[in-house]
Motif scaffolding. Structure first.
Motif, short mmCIF file in Angstrom:
data_model
loop_
_atom_site.label_atom_id
_atom_site.label_comp_id
_atom_site.label_asym_id
_atom_site.label_seq_id
_atom_site.Cartn_x
_atom_site.Cartn_y
_atom_site.Cartn_z
N TYR A 130 55.19 35.01 79.25
CA TYR A 130 55.82 33.74 78.57
C TYR A 130 54.78 32.52 78.74
CZ TYR A 130 60.20 36.32 77.64
OH TYR A 130 61.05 37.25 77.36
N ARG A 131 54.65 31.92 77.68
CA ARG A 131 53.81 30.72 77.84
C ARG A 131 54.13 29.54 76.73
NH1 ARG A 131 50.14 33.64 75.32
NH2 ARG A 131 49.96 32.41 73.18
N LEU A 132 54.18 28.36 77.47
CA LEU A 132 54.69 26.94 76.78
C LEU A 132 53.35 26.51 76.33
CD1 LEU A 132 56.50 24.66 76.31
CD2 LEU A 132 56.33 23.97 78.81
N THR A 133 53.15 26.12 75.03
CA THR A 133 51.90 25.39 74.70
C THR A 133 52.36 24.27 73.77
OG1 THR A 133 52.03 26.36 72.28
CG2 THR A 133 50.92 27.58 73.96
N ALA A 134 51.21 23.26 73.69
CA ALA A 134 51.67 21.94 72.78
C ALA A 134 50.51 21.79 72.01
CB ALA A 134 51.83 20.58 73.87
N GLN A 135 50.72 21.02 70.89
CA GLN A 135 49.88 20.65 69.91
C GLN A 135 50.08 19.66 68.94
OE1 GLN A 135 49.85 24.73 67.62
NE2 GLN A 135 48.79 23.38 66.13
N LEU A 136 49.16 18.59 68.45
CA LEU A 136 49.60 17.76 67.53
C LEU A 136 49.88 18.43 65.99
CD1 LEU A 136 47.09 14.87 68.43
CD2 LEU A 136 49.43 14.88 68.70
#
Length: 134
Positions: free
Chosen positions: A104-110
């Motif tokens: 399980y992976r949490l990502t962020a991006q504009l």
């Protein structure tokens, strides 16, 4: 009756202003963990938090949670005022997860590309998963 069967967590930081990661238009990984699902009929309850601060403009930040390569859930935090801090809570359910080991992976991006729009992950950052057999 539901039975708790597995647990995983990634907590890079529990504190505000404890990290500084610029959010870009390319997804950045904030946290990840592995979770073993030993039986069928299992749901994974996911919860977490991401502390964000706007640096320029009014950025839209897309937060996503993946199981392996599949998107399990997403939310957009928008728009921010200049230098505003937001603590974004996350809560998703991954239903009927197949048996085996999963990442399980949490990502962020504009979501917008602009020289005048910027956001920074400043903490806290966490993601927790609990496997529950139905």
């Amino acid at each position: 009756m539901a039975e708790f069967i597995s647990y995983g967590a990634s907590v890079p930081t529990n504190f505000q202003d404890s990290i500084s990661r610029n959010v870009t238009t390319t997804p950045i990984t904030l946290a990840e963990f592995g979770l073993d699902i030993p039986t069928t009929n299992t749901d994974v309850v996911l919860s977490g938090t991401v502390g964000l601060r706007s640096a320029l403009g009014a950025p839209d930040v897309l937060l996503r949670v993946f199981r392996d390569s599949a998107v399990i859930g997403s939310t957009i935090s928008s728009p921010f005022a200049l230098l505003e801090f937001r603590n974004i809570p996350l809560s998703f359910v991954d239903e009927n997860v197949t048996t085996g080991f999963h990442i399980y992976r949490l990502t962020a991006q504009l979501t917008t590309s602009s020289i005048t729009t910027n956001a920074t992950v400043v903490g806290p950052v966490s993601i927790i998963g609990k496997g529950i057999q139905k």
